[in-house]
Design a protein around this motif. Structure first.
Motif, short mmCIF file in Angstrom:
data_model
loop_
_atom_site.label_atom_id
_atom_site.label_comp_id
_atom_site.label_asym_id
_atom_site.label_seq_id
_atom_site.Cartn_x
_atom_site.Cartn_y
_atom_site.Cartn_z
N PHE A 195 0.83 -1.21 0.00
CA PHE A 195 0.00 0.00 0.00
C PHE A 195 0.87 1.26 0.00
CE2 PHE A 195 -1.71 3.47 2.55
CZ PHE A 195 -2.79 3.84 1.76
N PHE A 196 1.84 1.32 0.92
CA PHE A 196 2.68 2.51 1.01
C PHE A 196 3.58 2.64 -0.21
CE2 PHE A 196 1.59 2.27 5.56
CZ PHE A 196 1.15 3.57 5.73
N LYS B 242 2.75 6.13 -7.07
CA LYS B 242 1.74 6.90 -7.78
C LYS B 242 1.95 8.40 -7.59
CE LYS B 242 -2.56 5.15 -7.62
NZ LYS B 242 -3.75 4.46 -7.04
N HIS B 243 2.34 8.79 -6.39
CA HIS B 243 2.62 10.20 -6.12
C HIS B 243 3.78 10.70 -6.97
CE1 HIS B 243 3.38 13.89 -3.85
NE2 HIS B 243 4.65 13.52 -3.81
N LEU C 51 -4.50 9.43 -7.12
CA LEU C 51 -4.43 8.73 -5.84
C LEU C 51 -5.82 8.61 -5.23
CD1 LEU C 51 -1.41 10.71 -4.41
CD2 LEU C 51 -1.36 8.29 -4.97
N GLU C 52 -6.07 7.49 -4.59
CA GLU C 52 -7.26 7.35 -3.76
C GLU C 52 -7.08 8.27 -2.55
OE1 GLU C 52 -9.93 5.53 -4.54
OE2 GLU C 52 -8.95 4.91 -6.41
N PRO C 53 -8.16 8.68 -1.89
CA PRO C 53 -8.02 9.59 -0.74
C PRO C 53 -7.05 9.09 0.33
CG PRO C 53 -10.31 9.47 -1.41
CD PRO C 53 -9.56 8.44 -2.23
N LEU C 54 -7.12 7.83 0.68
CA LEU C 54 -6.22 7.30 1.71
C LEU C 54 -4.77 7.28 1.21
CD1 LEU C 54 -6.31 6.29 4.61
CD2 LEU C 54 -6.58 3.97 3.72
N ALA D 215 -3.52 9.44 -0.86
CA ALA D 215 -3.07 10.83 -0.84
C ALA D 215 -2.59 11.23 0.55
CB ALA D 215 -4.19 11.76 -1.31
N ILE D 216 -3.32 10.80 1.57
CA ILE D 216 -2.90 11.08 2.95
C ILE D 216 -1.57 10.39 3.23
CG2 ILE D 216 -3.47 10.78 5.39
CD1 ILE D 216 -6.46 10.93 4.51
N ALA D 217 -1.46 9.13 2.81
CA ALA D 217 -0.22 8.38 3.01
C ALA D 217 0.94 9.06 2.29
CB ALA D 217 -0.39 6.94 2.53
N ALA D 218 0.72 9.48 1.06
CA ALA D 218 1.79 10.13 0.28
C ALA D 218 2.24 11.42 0.94
CB ALA D 218 1.32 10.38 -1.15
#
Length: 139
Positions: free
Chosen positions: A12-13, A19-20, A26-29, A31-34
């Motif tokens: 996932f990370f 992707k970033h 990016l999916e919302p989650l 985007a937060i992770a990125a």
């Protein structure tokens, strides 16, 4: 409750960061992770590596996936104010610490303590004690 495997968390990370970097949607989650990954350039090589690394305490290295997972957990908790009061406690801590990033790092101690205590006592996590711990750090 979502309970991903170690490999799923790492993937996932890694995918969120890839992707970033590639400027893909990016999916919302993700985007937060990125955003949190961007705050930790010291982890970028770990996220790009395809080799599985042992981040055990004996290895003497911080586990970037655990650290980022805690940032993500805190971000989600603050977003929905669960446990109740965590949003205000983290916001107060961020004002006192000078940044949300530093507040997260301080709150991670409380989060880790809550999880460790719950695991040792075979009891559910004590959200109230957790929020109180974050409030004490802000005080």
């Amino acid at each position: 409750m979502f309970n991903p495997s170690r490999d799923q968390v790492r993937e996932f990370f890694r995918n969120a960061w890839r992707k970033h970097v590639e400027r893909l949607p990016l999916e919302p989650l993700e985007a937060i992770a990125a955003d949190w990954i961007a705050e930790h350039p010291e982890y970028h090589d770990d996220l790009a590596a395809t080799v599985e690394v042992d981040y055990s305490i004996d290895a003497g290295r911080t586990n970037p996936f655990l650290h980022l997972s805690m940032h993500l957990s805190l971000a989600e908790q603050v977003q929905v104010d669960q446990p109740r009061g965590i949003k205000a406690a983290v916001e107060t801590l961020a004002r006192r610490a000078g940044s949300l990033h530093e507040a997260h790092h301080a709150a991670m101690d409380c989060l880790g303590e809550m999880l460790w205590t719950a695991q040792r006592s075979s009891q559910p996590p004590d959200g109230e004690a957790y929020v109180d711990c974050v409030r004490r750090k802000a005080g």
